[in-house]
Write a protein that holds these residues in place. Structure first.
Motif, PDB file in Angstrom:
ATOM      1  N   ASN A   1      -5.798  -2.678  -8.528  1.00 21.64           N
ATOM      2  CA  ASN A   1      -5.497  -2.020  -7.306  1.00 21.64           C
ATOM      3  C   ASN A   1      -5.013  -0.282  -7.615  1.00 21.64           C
ATOM      4  N   PHE A   2      -4.609   0.080  -8.952  1.00 26.48           N
ATOM      5  CA  PHE A   2      -4.691   1.328  -9.182  1.00 26.48           C
ATOM      6  C   PHE A   2      -5.703   1.923  -9.459  1.00 26.48           C
ATOM      7  N   GLY A   3      -6.782   1.429 -10.103  1.00 29.58           N
ATOM      8  CA  GLY A   3      -7.953   2.021 -10.414  1.00 29.58           C
ATOM      9  C   GLY A   3      -8.913   2.162  -8.897  1.00 29.58           C
ATOM     10  N   SER A   4      -8.935   1.453  -8.238  1.00 31.99           N
ATOM     11  CA  SER A   4      -9.695   1.623  -7.238  1.00 31.99           C
ATOM     12  C   SER A   4      -9.261   2.185  -6.103  1.00 31.99           C
ATOM     13  N   THR A   5      -7.970   1.597  -5.508  1.00 28.86           N
ATOM     14  CA  THR A   5      -7.599   2.072  -4.370  1.00 28.86           C
ATOM     15  C   THR A   5      -6.435   3.372  -4.561  1.00 28.86           C
TER      16      THR A   5
ATOM     17  N   GLN B   1      -9.920  -0.285   4.435  1.00 26.36           N
ATOM     18  CA  GLN B   1     -10.060   0.396   2.916  1.00 26.36           C
ATOM     19  C   GLN B   1      -9.238  -0.406   2.077  1.00 26.36           C
ATOM     20  N   LEU B   2      -8.175  -1.210   2.733  1.00 29.36           N
ATOM     21  CA  LEU B   2      -7.465  -1.565   1.643  1.00 29.36           C
ATOM     22  C   LEU B   2      -7.431  -2.950   1.806  1.00 29.36           C
ATOM     23  N   GLN B   3      -8.645  -3.540   1.271  1.00 24.82           N
ATOM     24  CA  GLN B   3      -9.325  -4.780   1.053  1.00 24.82           C
ATOM     25  C   GLN B   3      -9.817  -4.847  -0.063  1.00 24.82           C
ATOM     26  N   PRO B   4     -10.012  -6.384  -0.506  1.00 25.18           N
ATOM     27  CA  PRO B   4     -10.845  -6.689  -1.648  1.00 25.18           C
ATOM     28  C   PRO B   4     -12.018  -6.216  -1.534  1.00 25.18           C
ATOM     29  N   PRO B   5     -12.729  -5.628  -2.529  1.00 24.14           N
ATOM     30  CA  PRO B   5     -12.222  -5.574  -3.979  1.00 24.14           C
ATOM     31  C   PRO B   5     -11.684  -4.333  -4.243  1.00 24.14           C
ATOM     32  N   PHE B   6     -11.354  -3.552  -3.207  1.00 29.06           N
ATOM     33  CA  PHE B   6     -10.480  -2.392  -3.647  1.00 29.06           C
ATOM     34  C   PHE B   6      -8.944  -2.637  -3.684  1.00 29.06           C
ATOM     35  N   PHE B   7      -8.463  -3.421  -2.923  1.00 33.53           N
ATOM     36  CA  PHE B   7      -6.957  -3.671  -3.030  1.00 33.53           C
ATOM     37  C   PHE B   7      -6.788  -5.223  -2.717  1.00 33.53           C
ATOM     38  N   GLY B   8      -5.929  -6.087  -3.496  1.00 34.13           N
ATOM     39  CA  GLY B   8      -5.789  -7.354  -3.434  1.00 34.13           C
ATOM     40  C   GLY B   8      -4.504  -7.753  -3.792  1.00 34.13           C
ATOM     41  N   GLN B   9      -3.745  -8.675  -3.038  1.00 36.24           N
ATOM     42  CA  GLN B   9      -2.471  -9.122  -3.599  1.00 36.24           C
ATOM     43  C   GLN B   9      -2.772  -9.737  -4.851  1.00 36.24           C
ATOM     44  N   ALA B  10      -3.518 -10.477  -5.116  1.00 32.66           N
ATOM     45  CA  ALA B  10      -3.856 -11.269  -6.378  1.00 32.66           C
ATOM     46  C   ALA B  10      -4.332 -10.583  -7.429  1.00 32.66           C
ATOM     47  N   PHE B  11      -4.719  -9.323  -7.199  1.00 33.16           N
ATOM     48  CA  PHE B  11      -5.436  -8.709  -8.349  1.00 33.16           C
ATOM     49  C   PHE B  11      -4.406  -8.183  -9.389  1.00 33.16           C
ATOM     50  N   HIS B  12      -5.064  -8.018 -10.492  1.00 35.43           N
ATOM     51  CA  HIS B  12      -4.495  -7.308 -11.638  1.00 35.43           C
ATOM     52  C   HIS B  12      -3.876  -5.851 -11.267  1.00 35.43           C
ATOM     53  N   PRO B  13      -2.755  -5.550 -11.271  1.00 34.39           N
ATOM     54  CA  PRO B  13      -2.247  -4.160 -10.784  1.00 34.39           C
ATOM     55  C   PRO B  13      -3.412  -3.040 -11.227  1.00 34.39           C
ATOM     56  N   ALA B  14      -3.872  -3.099 -12.365  1.00 34.01           N
ATOM     57  CA  ALA B  14      -4.662  -2.072 -12.809  1.00 34.01           C
ATOM     58  C   ALA B  14      -5.845  -1.729 -12.062  1.00 34.01           C
TER      59      ALA B  14
ATOM     60  N   TYR C   1      -8.860  -0.578 -15.324  1.00 31.90           N
ATOM     61  CA  TYR C   1      -8.421   0.313 -14.466  1.00 31.90           C
ATOM     62  C   TYR C   1      -9.813   1.368 -14.061  1.00 31.90           C
ATOM     63  N   PHE C   2     -10.461   1.576 -15.209  1.00 32.13           N
ATOM     64  CA  PHE C   2     -11.759   2.219 -15.061  1.00 32.13           C
ATOM     65  C   PHE C   2     -12.869   1.472 -14.490  1.00 32.13           C
ATOM     66  N   LEU C   3     -12.831   0.113 -14.867  1.00 33.99           N
ATOM     67  CA  LEU C   3     -13.973  -0.709 -14.307  1.00 33.99           C
ATOM     68  C   LEU C   3     -13.784  -0.933 -12.777  1.00 33.99           C
TER      69      LEU C   3
ATOM     70  N   ALA D   1       0.883  -1.253  -0.142  1.00 29.82           N
ATOM     71  CA  ALA D   1      -0.059  -0.183   0.147  1.00 29.82           C
ATOM     72  C   ALA D   1       0.748   1.322   0.178  1.00 29.82           C
ATOM     73  N   VAL D   2       2.026   1.285   0.708  1.00 30.64           N
ATOM     74  CA  VAL D   2       2.780   2.431   0.674  1.00 30.64           C
ATOM     75  C   VAL D   2       3.619   2.375  -0.675  1.00 30.64           C
ATOM     76  N   ASP D   3       3.889   1.583  -1.370  1.00 32.92           N
ATOM     77  CA  ASP D   3       4.431   1.560  -2.573  1.00 32.92           C
ATOM     78  C   ASP D   3       3.275   2.284  -3.643  1.00 32.92           C
ATOM     79  N   LEU D   4       2.053   1.947  -3.511  1.00 33.97           N
ATOM     80  CA  LEU D   4       1.042   2.560  -4.361  1.00 33.97           C
ATOM     81  C   LEU D   4       0.889   3.887  -4.054  1.00 33.97           C
ATOM     82  N   THR D   5       0.800   4.283  -2.763  1.00 35.26           N
ATOM     83  CA  THR D   5       0.866   5.585  -2.237  1.00 35.26           C
ATOM     84  C   THR D   5       1.817   6.689  -3.208  1.00 35.26           C
ATOM     85  N   LYS D   6       3.187   5.955  -2.900  1.00 34.88           N
ATOM     86  CA  LYS D   6       4.317   6.779  -3.570  1.00 34.88           C
ATOM     87  C   LYS D   6       4.198   6.956  -4.891  1.00 34.88           C
TER      88      LYS D   6
END
Ligand code: ZN
Length: 626
Positions: free
Chosen positions: A451-455, A436-449, A562-564, A327-332
């Motif tokens: 995680n970027f789109g939602s979180t 807030q950093l939970q599926p379906p917003f954010f997940g280890q197995a998710f496509h990066p797009a 990403y947009f979805l 989550a820190v990496d995404l924030t950066k």
């Protein structure tokens, strides 16, 4: 972001239903198990013992019923002593030590003029309805809600044991004083301007100019603030008005108003008749059909009142391993995209660009949960409402003790399981709770797009942009209310903001109830900027990956994903009642406009979905602030 929603008829005890509510429900069920286990095994460890005892007292409806109004009797006894303006002031003082905010409220605030200092802040308060307009205006469903409220006030006084006639007279008194307060109060749009709510008049100003008849010395001493002199108020006139009201209203009427404040605060913590009556009003404002089950209300109580104890098991189970690091990496990555944006922004001149970049560079972020857990040093017994009273007093004292001390940048305003996030302009800091950093917003197995789109867009980018919205942009890198904008750039920022205000003013929450473009401007700017900047962050991140992430998933390109993902995060059904209340008093647009209102402004959306130019989702005129 303050995602203040509840749900619709899908389960009848929620007034909205969607991604946020599904995660919230899952969290509630997890915490229920933790609390039931803790309650069943007292003495296991100190944390479990405390949260278990609190939950057990809450869930014991028989004991709550038996206690009656005993837990609030000390408050009512103080109110009964009111016989003139002086004794009324004493009762207000006492109620404020209990965090019952009659007439106004007191709390710590960073000095807008010097954000390194924590001073005392007085603010308007003391209404039972959500905003002053409910007392003063007649648009939409407001007259109906007002009627329901007044009938509700009568019933609450009846529950206190007054006969129908006396209850009606008390309710009328309370409502009349509330209406007088509403007339003195600032509306929500005025309050978006930090200059309008910051007046450093200090103790001297209160005592000598604004409200000399109110015993400020005694008031501050009883809040353990006897030596505090640095005070800001939202509006000096308000306190002059209150002092006048205390002198002009009859003692009996003042007693009724103060009693109403206590009943309004404590009814949900008392026996069934009180809970049901409190729910009548909640139903009117939210469209909630059924009272949520007691266990859920109790989970929320423990979360609200002992949140950093309860949060410890949540974090262990739901935010372990490298969750925080990711989550820190995404924030950066999102903050870096804002930096690129600031470098290339054509409408911003260099005189403004410098301080803007400085603000971004100094922006701090809290991720997941606090590094150091808070203590809750108060006794927990078997009387639930008394526990709530003790917890409330403890938290108030903790807050007021901040006054005069250095700013604590690591004190969280939300608990770890909260499905929400926030940006605090005076700290120039954003916070992302683990909830807030939970599926379906954010997940280890998710496509990066995803995680970027939602979180990345919906949460991190959104909160970051609050630092640069119509309100946040008035604070500098250090959190001081200080104008760092050149005149010409400020004008262009104002024009871009107006585009967003006009766009959303055309939208309806429910038929014939339009959004308030000014009230929602900050949140809409944050939504739009967040999604645009996190998209840039995603593209930049993708360019650096080797091998590149998977391009297509189940027939969608990664740009479409990403947009979805963003849109799905706001996939939500809301009752018409709640949509109406939101339009009247909530700075957020309803979920559907948090999706479609944002998408029409995204330069990346049309190409991703190959929409022809000037089609409904790719209009010729797009608003863009960030
Ligand atoms: Zn927001």
């Amino acid at each position: 972001m303050r995602r203040l929603h509840e749900d619709r008829h899908d389960p009848a005890d929620r007034s909205s239903w969607g991604a946020i509510q599904i995660v919230t429900k899952d969290n509630e069920e997890f915490l229920k198990k933790v609390l039931e286990d803790a309650a069943a095994h007292p003495g296991k460890d100190p944390v479990a013992t405390k949260i278990g005892a609190y939950y057990a007292a809450c869930i014991d409806e028989d004991a709550v019923e038996k206690a009656g109004i005993t837990p609030i009797q000390p408050l009512l006894d103080e109110i009964a002593k009111v016989k003139d303006a002086a004794t009324a002031a004493q009762a207000v003082t006492f109620l404020h030590t209990e965090n019952v905010s009659a007439f106004f409220a007191i709390g710590p605030t960073q000095d807008y003029g010097d954000a390194t200092k924590v001073i005392a802040g007085l603010d308007q308060a003391g209404l039972g309805l959500p905003e002053r307009k409910y007392y003063l205006e007649n648009k939409d469903t407001i007259p109906r809600t007002r009627k329901v409220y007044q009938a509700h006030q009568v019933k609450m006084f009846q529950l206190l044991g007054r006969d129908a006639k006396a209850a009606k007279a008390s309710a009328d008194n309370a409502f009349r004083i509330e209406t007088a307060l509403a007339r003195l109060q600032q509306d929500d749009i005025t309050r978006r301007d930090p200059h309008a709510i910051y007046h450093r008049i200090d103790r001297e100003g209160l005592e000598k100019k604004v409200a000399p008849s109110f015993p400020w010395g005694d008031y501050l001493a009883k809040q353990n603030l006897g030596t505090v002199t640095a005070i800001t108020v939202n509006d000096p006139k308000y306190y002059t008005g209150i002092a006048k009201l205390l002198g002009s209203e009859k003692p009996a009427a003042l007693q009724d108003y103060l009693t109403w404040m206590v009943l309004n605060d404590y009814a949900p913590e008392l026996g069934k008749a009180w809970v049901d009556e409190a729910f009548v009003m909640q139903k009117e404002l939210s469209g909630l059909k059924e009272l949520p089950p007691r266990w859920r209300r109790c989970v929320h109580h423990v979360d609200a009142e002992l949140g950093e104890l309860l949060g410890q098991s949540y974090v262990k189970a739901r935010f372990a391993g490298d969750s925080k690091a990711r989550a820190v990496d995404l924030t950066k990555a999102v903050l870096a995209a804002m930096r690129v944006e600031l470098d290339g922004l054509a409408w911003m001149d260099d005189a403004t660009r410098g301080p803007a970049k400085q603000k971004l560079d100094k922006m701090a972020y809290l991720v997941g949960y606090p590094d150091k857990w808070r203590n809750y040093d108060f006794a927990i017994g078997k009387d639930f409402a008394a526990n709530v009273r003790a917890a409330t007093k403890f938290e108030l004292a903790r807050q007021l003790a901040k006054i005069g001390k250095p700013v604590d940048r690591f004190d969280w305003e939300m608990t770890p399981p909260t499905v929400n996030a926030y940006y605090e302009p005076t700290l120039n800091e954003l916070a992302l709770p683990a909830g807030q950093l939970q599926p379906p917003f954010f997940g280890q197995a998710f496509h990066p797009a995803v995680n970027f789109g939602s979180t990345g867009g919906g949460t991190i980018g959104h909160e970051m942009t609050h630092g640069f919205d119509d309100e946040g942009s008035q604070f500098d890198a250090d959190g001081n209310l200080h104008d760092w904008w050149s005149k010409s750039t400020k004008q262009k920022f104002g024009e871009a903001t107006k585009c967003v205000v006009d766009q959303y003013s055309k939208y309806e929450a429910v038929p014939k109830v339009r959004l308030d473009g000014k009230l929602t401007a900050g949140e809409n700017i944050a939504d739009n900027g967040g999604v645009k900047l996190a998209y840039e962050a995603y593209k930049s991140w993708r360019g650096k990956q080797s091998p590149a992430p998977q391009k297509d998933v189940e027939g969608f390109s990664d740009d479409q994903l990403y947009f979805l993902a963003y849109a799905q995060s706001w996939c939500e059904k809301v009752t018409p009642e709640l949509l109406t209340t939101m339009a009247h008093s909530n700075p957020h647009s309803p979920p559907m406009w948090r999706v479609n209102g944002v998408i029409v402004n995204q330069p990346g959306f049309g190409p991703a979905f190959k929409c022809p130019a000037s089609s409904p989702m790719t209009p010729a005129r797009q608003c863009s602030v960030w």
